[in-house]
Motif scaffolding. Structure first.
Motif, PDB file in Angstrom:
ATOM      1  N   GLY A  35       0.948  -1.114   0.013  1.00 38.70           N
ATOM      2  CA  GLY A  35       0.237   0.498   0.231  1.00 38.70           C
ATOM      3  C   GLY A  35       1.186   1.426  -0.112  1.00 38.70           C
ATOM      4  N   ALA A  36       2.193   1.399  -0.112  1.00 36.81           N
ATOM      5  CA  ALA A  36       2.960   2.317  -0.055  1.00 36.81           C
ATOM      6  C   ALA A  36       4.392   2.368  -0.674  1.00 36.81           C
ATOM      7  CB  ALA A  36       3.216   2.749   1.061  1.00 36.81           C
ATOM      8  N   ASN A  37       4.452   0.662  -1.529  1.00 31.79           N
ATOM      9  CA  ASN A  37       5.506   0.903  -2.311  1.00 31.79           C
ATOM     10  C   ASN A  37       5.569  -0.106  -3.536  1.00 31.79           C
ATOM     11  OD1 ASN A  37       7.124   1.051   0.284  1.00 31.79           O
ATOM     12  ND2 ASN A  37       8.578   1.257  -0.740  1.00 31.79           N
ATOM     13  N   SER A  38       4.174  -0.094  -4.251  1.00 32.56           N
ATOM     14  CA  SER A  38       4.147  -0.971  -5.213  1.00 32.56           C
ATOM     15  C   SER A  38       4.288   0.135  -6.477  1.00 32.56           C
ATOM     16  CB  SER A  38       2.876  -1.928  -4.882  1.00 32.56           C
ATOM     17  OG  SER A  38       2.126  -2.109  -6.299  1.00 32.56           O
ATOM     18  N   ARG A  39       4.259  -1.048  -7.266  1.00 35.34           N
ATOM     19  CA  ARG A  39       4.513   0.007  -8.712  1.00 35.34           C
ATOM     20  C   ARG A  39       4.641  -0.771  -9.524  1.00 35.34           C
ATOM     21  NH1 ARG A  39      11.251   1.400  -8.709  1.00 35.34           N
ATOM     22  NH2 ARG A  39      11.948  -0.598  -9.871  1.00 35.34           N
ATOM     23  N   ILE A  40       4.619  -0.662 -11.280  1.00 29.44           N
ATOM     24  CA  ILE A  40       4.759  -1.453 -12.293  1.00 29.44           C
ATOM     25  C   ILE A  40       5.587  -1.605 -13.068  1.00 29.44           C
ATOM     26  CG2 ILE A  40       3.368  -2.049 -14.146  1.00 29.44           C
ATOM     27  CD1 ILE A  40       0.435  -1.244 -13.423  1.00 29.44           C
ATOM     28  N   ASP A  41       6.801  -2.507 -13.004  1.00 32.22           N
ATOM     29  CA  ASP A  41       8.027  -2.596 -13.589  1.00 32.22           C
ATOM     30  C   ASP A  41       7.366  -3.476 -15.081  1.00 32.22           C
ATOM     31  OD1 ASP A  41       8.718  -1.933 -11.876  1.00 32.22           O
ATOM     32  OD2 ASP A  41      10.439  -3.630 -10.822  1.00 32.22           O
ATOM     33  N   HIS A  42       8.200  -2.540 -15.653  1.00 31.96           N
ATOM     34  CA  HIS A  42       8.291  -3.534 -17.098  1.00 31.96           C
ATOM     35  C   HIS A  42       9.698  -4.734 -17.388  1.00 31.96           C
ATOM     36  CE1 HIS A  42       9.446  -2.802 -22.268  1.00 31.96           C
ATOM     37  NE2 HIS A  42       8.900  -4.173 -21.747  1.00 31.96           N
TER      38      HIS A  42
ATOM     39  N   SER B 114      13.891  -3.597 -17.379  1.00 28.62           N
ATOM     40  CA  SER B 114      13.657  -2.817 -18.208  1.00 28.62           C
ATOM     41  C   SER B 114      13.514  -0.881 -18.456  1.00 28.62           C
ATOM     42  CB  SER B 114      12.930  -3.164 -19.489  1.00 28.62           C
ATOM     43  OG  SER B 114      13.240  -1.313 -20.708  1.00 28.62           O
ATOM     44  N   ASP B 115      12.312  -1.081 -17.435  1.00 28.14           N
ATOM     45  CA  ASP B 115      11.916  -0.350 -16.998  1.00 28.14           C
ATOM     46  C   ASP B 115      11.040   0.017 -16.502  1.00 28.14           C
ATOM     47  OD1 ASP B 115       9.574   0.764 -18.644  1.00 28.14           O
ATOM     48  OD2 ASP B 115      11.014   0.369 -19.914  1.00 28.14           O
ATOM     49  N   VAL B 116      10.953   1.645 -15.241  1.00 31.19           N
ATOM     50  CA  VAL B 116       9.167   1.818 -14.293  1.00 31.19           C
ATOM     51  C   VAL B 116       8.039   1.964 -16.306  1.00 31.19           C
ATOM     52  CG1 VAL B 116       8.228   2.541 -13.035  1.00 31.19           C
ATOM     53  CG2 VAL B 116      10.486   1.875 -13.074  1.00 31.19           C
TER      54      VAL B 116
ATOM     55  N   TRP C 216      -2.156   4.370 -21.184  1.00 32.20           N
ATOM     56  CA  TRP C 216      -1.947   3.687 -22.873  1.00 32.20           C
ATOM     57  C   TRP C 216      -0.309   4.498 -22.892  1.00 32.20           C
ATOM     58  CZ3 TRP C 216      -1.033   7.494 -26.338  1.00 32.20           C
ATOM     59  CH2 TRP C 216      -1.582   6.356 -27.649  1.00 32.20           C
ATOM     60  N   SER C 217      -0.085   3.389 -24.038  1.00 36.93           N
ATOM     61  CA  SER C 217       1.024   3.955 -24.502  1.00 36.93           C
ATOM     62  C   SER C 217       0.979   3.112 -25.881  1.00 36.93           C
ATOM     63  CB  SER C 217       2.138   3.264 -24.111  1.00 36.93           C
ATOM     64  OG  SER C 217       3.346   3.803 -24.863  1.00 36.93           O
ATOM     65  N   LYS C 218       1.582   3.759 -27.145  1.00 38.03           N
ATOM     66  CA  LYS C 218       1.607   3.331 -28.492  1.00 38.03           C
ATOM     67  C   LYS C 218       2.563   2.035 -28.766  1.00 38.03           C
ATOM     68  CE  LYS C 218       0.475   7.224 -30.490  1.00 38.03           C
ATOM     69  NZ  LYS C 218       0.692   8.389 -32.526  1.00 38.03           N
ATOM     70  N   SER C 219       3.707   2.179 -27.443  1.00 42.31           N
ATOM     71  CA  SER C 219       4.976   1.290 -27.492  1.00 42.31           C
ATOM     72  C   SER C 219       5.189   0.782 -25.975  1.00 42.31           C
ATOM     73  CB  SER C 219       6.063   2.328 -27.564  1.00 42.31           C
ATOM     74  OG  SER C 219       7.309   1.237 -26.976  1.00 42.31           O
TER      75      SER C 219
ATOM     76  N   TYR D  58       7.225   0.679 -25.218  1.00 44.04           N
ATOM     77  CA  TYR D  58       8.385   0.856 -23.743  1.00 44.04           C
ATOM     78  C   TYR D  58       8.037   2.545 -23.565  1.00 44.04           C
ATOM     79  CZ  TYR D  58      11.160  -2.725 -25.005  1.00 44.04           C
ATOM     80  OH  TYR D  58      12.414  -3.382 -25.840  1.00 44.04           O
ATOM     81  N   GLY D  59       7.342   2.587 -23.515  1.00 48.34           N
ATOM     82  CA  GLY D  59       6.106   3.976 -22.469  1.00 48.34           C
ATOM     83  C   GLY D  59       6.601   4.783 -23.943  1.00 48.34           C
TER      84      GLY D  59
END
Length: 415
Positions: free
Chosen positions: A122-129, A142-144, A215-218, A220-221
């Motif tokens: 609830g404080a530290n979650s992000r979405i990695d690629h 690869s990236d966040v 949303w992204s076209k790539s 890789y963002g």
């Protein structure tokens, strides 16, 4: 396409419809001729086969990877370690899914920042690629994709070829925000994170921006927030489950309701409030919605905090999954049998137990065949000193990672 021709070899069942049915009928006749009468079921229609197979002469002929009298269980191939996301390097990750671009596999996975355990989601979650040349990985960071705070990553490819990540929480903080769990003064969250979900949601600051859909076209963002935080999906959907139908319609399972739209930013309309008959006993969460040629399906994580008392000492038989299905999306049925459990076979023949197996998401290849199951797992086989809620909550004090399990979509036959 001609039906597969095999001679004492693994034969992939990738042909659907009439040709597959004829092929399966041939297998059935040859089995009977060899004195190998299949077990009789009570099937009268494909519904009695869990919409995972065809009912032929009272017998369910299952689509791979499904098996059982009513095509109710999934068959898996052995797993090889290291793989997935969170093993190498060792980071706490908690489920996601992959997209194949024709060259590489791209996973979008919920990951805890700053060396924190899942207790701090609830404080530290992000979405990695992450990327890999094979679907099982191991995936390399690869990236966040989406900053803190973002959880329950559900990536999809849209009909126009662009991409979206549906998730919970707004992703409006920095990429390394949250607690620093490697510091000596780190204070561990004491409450069960499941009890804090409403508190975290109430802290959404609409003025700060962010979204529950990026949303992204790539692949890789960059990933752009496209729905406001006061949108129904962001406000009312705990763990939304998106699915892009082959006809281009976007469906989503949201708090027991199926909704649909022609685009993520278009008008969302209600299809049905799903009423599920009883299945495996427990609490249902983490839905994954998908369709096949036979109808609509839902996978769930299911947990039962009262089994294996007093503290979930052993988790080899812990409740962990359920499968529901519908021909038309309106009338639903739930299999009484779990499609998979906490036992995972490794290459070499050894079997390991994980205490819980959550956030189920299926990967489908370009032919529409499900080939792999992504789940968030806790590496502990038991937690005798764990919480009174048992196996499901071993994850808050043990090693967690994202597992990619290959489904057995091959069938040994002689034709």
């Amino acid at each position: 396409m001609a039906a597969p021709r095999c001679k004492s070899c693994p034969c992939p069942l990738l042909v659907f419809g009439t040709r597959q049915l004829l092929f399966l009928a041939l297998v059935l006749r040859r089995a009977r001729a060899a004195g190998q009468e299949p077990a009789r079921s009570w099937c009268e229609s494909d519904l009695n086969c869990s919409l995972n197979g065809a009912c032929l002469e009272g017998v369910c002929l299952c689509d791979r990877p499904w098996s059982g009298v009513a095509c109710e269980t999934m068959d898996f191939l052995p797993v090889s370690f290291p793989q997935g996301y969170g093993m190498t390097p060792n980071v706490t990750s908690w489920g996601g899914n992959a997209i194949f671009d024709g060259t590489d596999y791209h996973i979008f996975v919920s990951t805890m920042t700053n060396g924190c355990p899942l207790q701090e989601c609830g404080a530290n979650s992000r979405i990695d690629h992450g990327t890999a040349k094979t679907i099982t990985g191991p995936y390399v960071f690869s990236d966040v994709a989406v900053n803190v705070l973002a959880h329950n990553s559900a990536p999809i490819q849209l009909p126009d070829g662009s991409y979206a990540i549906v998730h919970i929480f707004p992703g409006a903080d920095g990429p390394d925000s949250g607690k620093n769990c490697s510091q000596p003064d780190y204070e561990r969250t004491q409450q069960n994170p499941r009890e804090l979900i409403n508190e975290w949601t109430d802290k959404y600051d609409i003025g700060r921006g962010g979204s529950c859909v990026h949303w992204s076209k790539s692949l890789y963002g960059p990933w752009e927030p496209i729905l406001p935080l006061d949108h129904k999906i962001c406000k009312n959907c705990n763990n939304p489950a998106p699915w892009v139908h082959p006809n281009g319609t976007i469906f989503m399972f949201c708090q027991g309701e199926i909704i649909k739209a022609s685009s993520l930013t278009g008008e969302w309309t209600s299809v049905v409030n799903v009423s599920l008959p009883p299945g495996p006993d427990g609490a249902y969460e983490d839905p994954f919605l998908y369709t096949t040629s036979r109808g609509f399906h839902l996978l769930f994580h299911v947990y039962n905090t009262e089994e294996n008392p007093p503290h979930g000492h052993e988790c080899f038989n812990a409740t962990t999954s359920a499968h529901a299905y519908s021909e038309d999306g309106f009338t639903w049925y739930t299999s009484p049998v779990q499609p998979y459990g906490t036992q995972i076979e490794l290459v070499g023949g050894r079997t390991i137990t994980v205490s819980t197996r959550e956030r189920p998401k299926l990967f489908f290849d370009s032919t529409g065949t499900m080939t792999h199951l992504f789940t968030a797992v806790c590496g502990a086989s038991s937690c005798p000193d764990g919480p009174p809620t048992g196996c499901v909550d071993c994850k808050y004090a043990n090693w967690d990672y994202t597992l990619v399990s290959p489904l057995d979509v091959w069938l040994e036959v002689e034709v």
